[in-house]
Design a protein around this motif. Structure first.
Motif, PDB file in Angstrom:
ATOM      1  N   CYS A 120       0.559  -1.277  -0.052  1.00  0.00           N
ATOM      2  CA  CYS A 120      -0.059   0.042   0.133  1.00  0.00           C
ATOM      3  C   CYS A 120       0.897   1.455  -0.048  1.00  0.00           C
ATOM      4  O   CYS A 120       2.011   1.318   0.780  1.00  0.00           O
ATOM      5  CB  CYS A 120      -0.868   0.011   1.322  1.00  0.00           C
ATOM      6  SG  CYS A 120      -1.551   1.488   1.674  1.00  0.00           S
ATOM      7  N   CYS A 123       0.472   2.903   3.991  1.00  0.00           N
ATOM      8  CA  CYS A 123       1.159   2.180   4.988  1.00  0.00           C
ATOM      9  C   CYS A 123       2.382   1.420   4.861  1.00  0.00           C
ATOM     10  O   CYS A 123       3.281   1.028   5.819  1.00  0.00           O
ATOM     11  CB  CYS A 123       0.241   1.200   5.698  1.00  0.00           C
ATOM     12  SG  CYS A 123      -0.395  -0.106   4.958  1.00  0.00           S
ATOM     13  N   CYS A 154      -4.237  -0.261   0.481  1.00  0.00           N
ATOM     14  CA  CYS A 154      -4.902  -1.268   1.256  1.00  0.00           C
ATOM     15  C   CYS A 154      -6.395  -0.901   1.750  1.00  0.00           C
ATOM     16  O   CYS A 154      -6.512   0.364   1.757  1.00  0.00           O
ATOM     17  CB  CYS A 154      -4.040  -1.805   2.256  1.00  0.00           C
ATOM     18  SG  CYS A 154      -4.027  -0.779   3.577  1.00  0.00           S
ATOM     19  N   CYS A 157      -6.429   1.499   5.160  1.00  0.00           N
ATOM     20  CA  CYS A 157      -5.970   2.923   4.774  1.00  0.00           C
ATOM     21  C   CYS A 157      -7.062   3.652   4.112  1.00  0.00           C
ATOM     22  O   CYS A 157      -7.499   4.623   4.499  1.00  0.00           O
ATOM     23  CB  CYS A 157      -4.579   2.838   4.204  1.00  0.00           C
ATOM     24  SG  CYS A 157      -3.126   2.468   5.157  1.00  0.00           S
ATOM     25  N   ASN A 236      -1.992   0.016  12.315  1.00  0.00           N
ATOM     26  CA  ASN A 236      -1.633  -0.816  11.366  1.00  0.00           C
ATOM     27  C   ASN A 236      -0.411  -1.633  11.448  1.00  0.00           C
ATOM     28  O   ASN A 236      -0.316  -3.067  11.607  1.00  0.00           O
ATOM     29  CB  ASN A 236      -1.973  -0.150  10.142  1.00  0.00           C
ATOM     30  CG  ASN A 236      -1.587  -0.904   8.813  1.00  0.00           C
ATOM     31  OD1 ASN A 236      -0.809  -1.912   8.840  1.00  0.00           O
ATOM     32  ND2 ASN A 236      -2.255  -0.622   7.788  1.00  0.00           N
TER      33      ASN A 236
HETATM   34 ZN   LIG Z   1      -2.382   0.917   3.830  1.00  0.00          ZN
END
Ligand SMILES: [Zn+2]
Length: 310
Positions: A120, A123, A154, A157, A236
């Motif tokens: 992603c 993140c 992702c 997020c 996360n």
């Molecule tokens: Zn993410």
């Protein structure tokens, strides 16, 4: 946050393909007539992002959707079609819309092919699952199918970002295509506490990730911090880091046949090499595992991590 390659196609590619699918002649003509306004807004976006002033992007009244006396947006106004272009065609995995859908797939896949990263853009941890509108399509309807505003992310997020839109009083989020922050090491982690796990004869370690105070960044550190907070990136990555540390690494550290047999100086070197290897493998300087190994390599005495509760 992790830089992704800017798609090699533009709104001039995606918009005409999307509107070509509209079957209603009147609506199609309306969207053709709006094309120049859409392209103009795209140029403004590009200009403002290069100056880190995306919060100044205006929404011309021509893109308004009328509201009724209860404040509800009209469902029938032609401007609803900007978001429909994304929903019905660009993001639709159907053979008959494949000329539009291929753009959507390339946005998701280019992060994999070109950047040595399936992760992603926010993140740098979870795998890419969705395409995120950097500025929300609900507000900036003219950006709904614009590739410069579509980024691979992702689901977590994407959910946390929700309908974020920049404000004049707060730093703008880091843009995955235009803000270059991968060459600076801004992610750091600290040990928060160690608690005894009941009945397991072991300790559980918890960590906290944060954005370091650094001065030589080309992108303001406030923008990196804002992105980190807005998208709850700490939650996360801390979840995965603690899971890795408490269920894998800690056992190796206690095992004399594994890392437990090494002197502390050799262990520190081991962790330093581990972090460097991950960087060369494409994880970047700001992956949670890189930061975790860096932190461990800074300890001169690692006995704290090798102990069992007495
Ligand atoms: Zn993410």
């Amino acid at each position: 946050m992790f830089r992704k390659p800017l798609p090699n196609f533009t709104i001039q590619d995606t918009y005409p393909v999307c509107i070509s699918y509209i079957s209603n002649a009147g609506i199609k003509q309306y969207m053709v007539d709006m094309q120049e306004h859409v392209y103009t807004q795209s140029e403004k976006y590009l200009k403002l992002i290069s100056q880190s002033k995306l919060q100044e992007l205006d929404i011309p009244t021509i893109f308004n959707i009328p509201v009724d006396t209860n404040g509800r947006k009209s469902q029938t106004h032609e401007n609803n079609w900007f978001v429909k272009l994304y929903k019905y065609y660009l993001s639709k995995n159907e053979q008959k819309y494949s000329d539009a859908n291929k753009f959507y797939n390339r946005i998701k896949l280019d992060g994999v092919i070109n950047n040595n990263s399936k992760r992603c853009c926010y993140c740098n941890n979870h795998k890419i699952e969705v395409v995120d509108h950097f500025l929300p399509e609900s507000k900036y309807i003219f950006l709904a199918v614009n590739p410069i505003n579509l980024v691979p992310a992702c689901e977590e997020c994407n959910d946390n970002k929700h309908a974020y839109s920049p404000s004049a009083t707060e730093p703008v989020l880091v843009h995955p295509y235009f803000d270059f922050i991968d060459h600076i090491n801004w992610l750091d982690v600290r040990l928060v506490e160690r608690v005894e796990a009941k009945d397991e004869n072991k300790y559980i370690y918890s960590f906290e990730y944060f954005v370091k105070e650094i001065s030589e960044s080309s992108v303001s550190i406030d923008r990196i911090k804002k992105t980190f907070e807005e998208l709850k990136i700490n939650n996360n990555i801390t979840f995965d880091a603690q899971n890795f540390f408490n269920t894998e690494l800690i056992y190796d550290l206690r095992d004399p046949e594994e890392l437990g047999g090494l002197l502390d100086t050799d262990l520190a070197l081991h962790f330093k090499r581990k972090s460097e290897k991950l960087v060369t493998q494409g994880y970047g300087l700001n992956h949670w595992k890189v930061a975790l190994y860096q932190m461990l390599s800074s300890y001169s005495d690692l006995s704290f991590f090798k102990e069992n509760p007495s």
